[in-house]
Motif scaffolding. Structure first.
Motif, PDB file in Angstrom:
ATOM      1  N   MET A  66      40.286 -48.851 -54.445  1.00 30.41           N
ATOM      2  CA  MET A  66      41.344 -47.860 -54.261  1.00 30.41           C
ATOM      3  C   MET A  66      42.674 -48.515 -53.898  1.00 30.41           C
ATOM      4  N   ALA A  67      42.609 -49.582 -53.107  1.00 32.91           N
ATOM      5  CA  ALA A  67      43.833 -50.252 -52.684  1.00 32.91           C
ATOM      6  C   ALA A  67      44.636 -50.773 -53.872  1.00 32.91           C
ATOM      7  N   ALA A  68      43.948 -51.092 -54.965  1.00 34.00           N
ATOM      8  CA  ALA A  68      44.640 -51.612 -56.147  1.00 34.00           C
ATOM      9  C   ALA A  68      45.568 -50.577 -56.767  1.00 34.00           C
ATOM     10  N   PHE A  69      45.316 -49.294 -56.480  1.00 31.97           N
ATOM     11  CA  PHE A  69      46.131 -48.232 -57.060  1.00 31.97           C
ATOM     12  C   PHE A  69      47.213 -47.726 -56.108  1.00 31.97           C
ATOM     13  N   ALA A  70      47.239 -48.219 -54.880  1.00 32.36           N
ATOM     14  CA  ALA A  70      48.073 -47.622 -53.836  1.00 32.36           C
ATOM     15  C   ALA A  70      49.557 -47.618 -54.175  1.00 32.36           C
ATOM     16  N   ASP A  71      50.020 -48.610 -54.912  1.00 33.63           N
ATOM     17  CA  ASP A  71      51.445 -48.686 -55.243  1.00 33.63           C
ATOM     18  C   ASP A  71      51.753 -48.151 -56.636  1.00 33.63           C
ATOM     19  N   SER A  72      50.770 -47.543 -57.275  1.00 31.66           N
ATOM     20  CA  SER A  72      50.979 -47.024 -58.627  1.00 31.66           C
ATOM     21  C   SER A  72      51.414 -45.564 -58.564  1.00 31.66           C
ATOM     22  N   PRO A  73      52.084 -45.065 -59.609  1.00 27.01           N
ATOM     23  CA  PRO A  73      52.528 -43.662 -59.616  1.00 27.01           C
ATOM     24  C   PRO A  73      51.444 -42.711 -60.116  1.00 27.01           C
ATOM     25  N   MET A  74      50.209 -42.935 -59.698  1.00 30.34           N
ATOM     26  CA  MET A  74      49.093 -42.146 -60.202  1.00 30.34           C
ATOM     27  C   MET A  74      48.882 -40.894 -59.365  1.00 30.34           C
ATOM     28  N   LEU A  75      48.387 -39.843 -60.017  1.00 31.67           N
ATOM     29  CA  LEU A  75      48.003 -38.625 -59.324  1.00 31.67           C
ATOM     30  C   LEU A  75      46.615 -38.789 -58.712  1.00 31.67           C
ATOM     31  N   LEU A  76      46.316 -37.958 -57.725  1.00 28.43           N
ATOM     32  CA  LEU A  76      45.046 -38.065 -57.012  1.00 28.43           C
ATOM     33  C   LEU A  76      43.852 -37.951 -57.959  1.00 28.43           C
ATOM     34  N   ARG A  77      43.913 -37.039 -58.909  1.00 28.78           N
ATOM     35  CA  ARG A  77      42.783 -36.875 -59.826  1.00 28.78           C
ATOM     36  C   ARG A  77      42.672 -38.037 -60.808  1.00 28.78           C
ATOM     37  N   GLU A  78      43.785 -38.679 -61.114  1.00 29.94           N
ATOM     38  CA  GLU A  78      43.711 -39.874 -61.951  1.00 29.94           C
ATOM     39  C   GLU A  78      42.984 -40.992 -61.211  1.00 29.94           C
ATOM     40  N   VAL A  79      43.302 -41.144 -59.933  1.00 20.08           N
ATOM     41  CA  VAL A  79      42.624 -42.161 -59.124  1.00 20.08           C
ATOM     42  C   VAL A  79      41.133 -41.848 -59.030  1.00 20.08           C
ATOM     43  N   SER A  80      40.808 -40.589 -58.777  1.00 23.35           N
ATOM     44  CA  SER A  80      39.406 -40.188 -58.697  1.00 23.35           C
ATOM     45  C   SER A  80      38.667 -40.516 -59.990  1.00 23.35           C
ATOM     46  N   SER A  81      39.301 -40.244 -61.122  1.00 30.38           N
ATOM     47  CA  SER A  81      38.664 -40.528 -62.415  1.00 30.38           C
ATOM     48  C   SER A  81      38.387 -42.012 -62.591  1.00 30.38           C
ATOM     49  N   ARG A  82      39.309 -42.846 -62.121  1.00 34.06           N
ATOM     50  CA  ARG A  82      39.124 -44.294 -62.257  1.00 34.06           C
ATOM     51  C   ARG A  82      38.009 -44.811 -61.346  1.00 34.06           C
ATOM     52  N   LEU A  83      37.887 -44.213 -60.173  1.00 33.57           N
ATOM     53  CA  LEU A  83      36.939 -44.731 -59.184  1.00 33.57           C
ATOM     54  C   LEU A  83      35.538 -44.156 -59.315  1.00 33.57           C
ATOM     55  N   PHE A  84      35.426 -42.938 -59.839  1.00 33.38           N
ATOM     56  CA  PHE A  84      34.141 -42.235 -59.797  1.00 33.38           C
ATOM     57  C   PHE A  84      33.667 -41.840 -61.199  1.00 33.38           C
ATOM     58  N   TRP A  85      33.606 -42.819 -62.079  1.00 35.11           N
ATOM     59  CA  TRP A  85      32.961 -42.662 -63.381  1.00 35.11           C
ATOM     60  C   TRP A  85      33.490 -41.461 -64.172  1.00 35.11           C
ATOM     61  N   GLY A  86      34.805 -41.294 -64.148  1.00 27.24           N
ATOM     62  CA  GLY A  86      35.429 -40.231 -64.918  1.00 27.24           C
ATOM     63  C   GLY A  86      35.453 -38.872 -64.252  1.00 27.24           C
ATOM     64  N   MET A  87      34.952 -38.770 -63.027  1.00 23.95           N
ATOM     65  CA  MET A  87      34.955 -37.476 -62.324  1.00 23.95           C
ATOM     66  C   MET A  87      36.276 -37.314 -61.580  1.00 23.95           C
ATOM     67  N   SER A  88      37.073 -36.352 -61.999  1.00 22.86           N
ATOM     68  CA  SER A  88      38.453 -36.257 -61.518  1.00 22.86           C
ATOM     69  C   SER A  88      38.615 -35.506 -60.203  1.00 22.86           C
ATOM     70  N   LYS A  89      37.600 -34.773 -59.761  1.00 20.77           N
ATOM     71  CA  LYS A  89      37.792 -33.880 -58.617  1.00 20.77           C
ATOM     72  C   LYS A  89      37.132 -34.369 -57.333  1.00 20.77           C
ATOM     73  N   VAL A  90      36.584 -35.565 -57.345  1.00 22.33           N
ATOM     74  CA  VAL A  90      35.861 -36.064 -56.172  1.00 22.33           C
ATOM     75  C   VAL A  90      36.763 -36.146 -54.944  1.00 22.33           C
ATOM     76  N   LEU A  91      38.029 -36.511 -55.131  1.00 25.03           N
ATOM     77  CA  LEU A  91      38.939 -36.702 -53.999  1.00 25.03           C
ATOM     78  C   LEU A  91      39.749 -35.456 -53.649  1.00 25.03           C
ATOM     79  N   ASP A  92      39.505 -34.341 -54.341  1.00 20.99           N
ATOM     80  CA  ASP A  92      40.211 -33.104 -53.998  1.00 20.99           C
ATOM     81  C   ASP A  92      39.970 -32.757 -52.529  1.00 20.99           C
ATOM     82  N   ASN A  93      41.045 -32.413 -51.819  1.00 23.46           N
ATOM     83  CA  ASN A  93      40.979 -32.023 -50.400  1.00 23.46           C
ATOM     84  C   ASN A  93      40.468 -33.143 -49.498  1.00 23.46           C
ATOM     85  N   ARG A  94      40.570 -34.378 -49.962  1.00 26.18           N
ATOM     86  CA  ARG A  94      40.140 -35.521 -49.148  1.00 26.18           C
ATOM     87  C   ARG A  94      41.286 -36.514 -48.939  1.00 26.18           C
TER      88      ARG A  94
END
Length: 229
Positions: free
Chosen positions: A1-29
């Motif tokens: 996750m730290a690798a994305f911290a300075d990128s202009p990515m949305l939360l669901r984009e980060v979730s998709s990258r980290l959790f096998w394409g699942m975009s909503k894992v980090l919602d409300n977290r």
């Protein structure tokens, strides 16, 4: 996750990258994300909410949020004097009440060709949305527990939002004459009762009917059936 911290990515984009394409894992977290990164706040914004807006010409006199797309379209095409001078807004149900709407970048705004498209009118809407300029705000949606809950949550974001009486009065009359449907008839069993919305008209005239007389969908009424008083 730290690798994305300075990128202009949305939360669901980060979730998709980290959790096998699942975009909503980090919602409300966001708090958890911030803690993992050792930051005060989550660096990844939520996805902007899409707002469809039809603008009036001249000085605006109020804002009308409409719950359902078909009713929004019918309202904006009607040319009725009932919403003259109002910003008419559609944001798909509960999305209209998200607090991030009031922050720049929290919404993607699409201005409809049926309204005014002038720069001054667009700026007036965005001043109201982002600078919290005071205007009367109303909501019109389904006459059911979910619609009343949207009204309640809109009030948490936009202040003194009222149920729009020209739209709700014919719906109320429809219930009183036996025209409503039971929750189970429209796959609405999961809707939870609401004690109060904070709007005196809704709390006094609409909520008491829902337990005993059932629900009414907004789409049943065309805009010509709306009325003053």
């Amino acid at each position: 996750m730290a690798a994305f911290a300075d990128s202009p990515m949305l939360l669901r984009e980060v979730s998709s990258r980290l959790f096998w394409g699942m975009s909503k894992v980090l919602d409300n977290r966001q708090g958890l994300v911030a803690a993992v990164l050792g930051l005060d706040d989550c660096p990844f914004p939520e996805s902007p909410i899409q707002l469809q807006v039809v603008l009036p010409r001249g000085v605006p006199v109020g804002v009308l949020f409409i719950e359902n797309a078909m009713s929004f379209d019918a309202t904006t095409r009607s040319g009725s004097s009932l919403c003259a001078g109002m910003f008419v807004v559609y944001a798909s149900g509960f999305k209209a009440s998200a607090k991030r709407l009031r922050r720049p970048g929290g919404a993607s705004i699409f201005y409809g060709q049926l309204g005014c498209l002038g720069a001054g009118e667009r700026e007036a809407f965005e001043r109201w949305l982002y600078d919290e300029r005071q205007l009367p705000v109303f909501f019109w949606g389904d006459l059911d527990w979910s619609g009343m809950r949207i009204l309640s949550t809109l009030r948490a974001t936009f202040g003194e939002v009222g149920a729009w009486q020209p739209g709700y009065e014919p719906m109320r009359d429809h219930l009183l004459t036996g025209g409503g449907h039971r929750p189970e008839a429209a796959d609405k069993r999961g809707q939870q009762p609401l004690a109060a919305t904070g709007c005196s008209y809704a709390d006094g005239q609409l909520l008491p009917l829902l337990d005993t007389l059932g629900f009414v969908d907004q789409e049943l009424f065309n805009f010509q059936e709306c009325r003053v008083g």
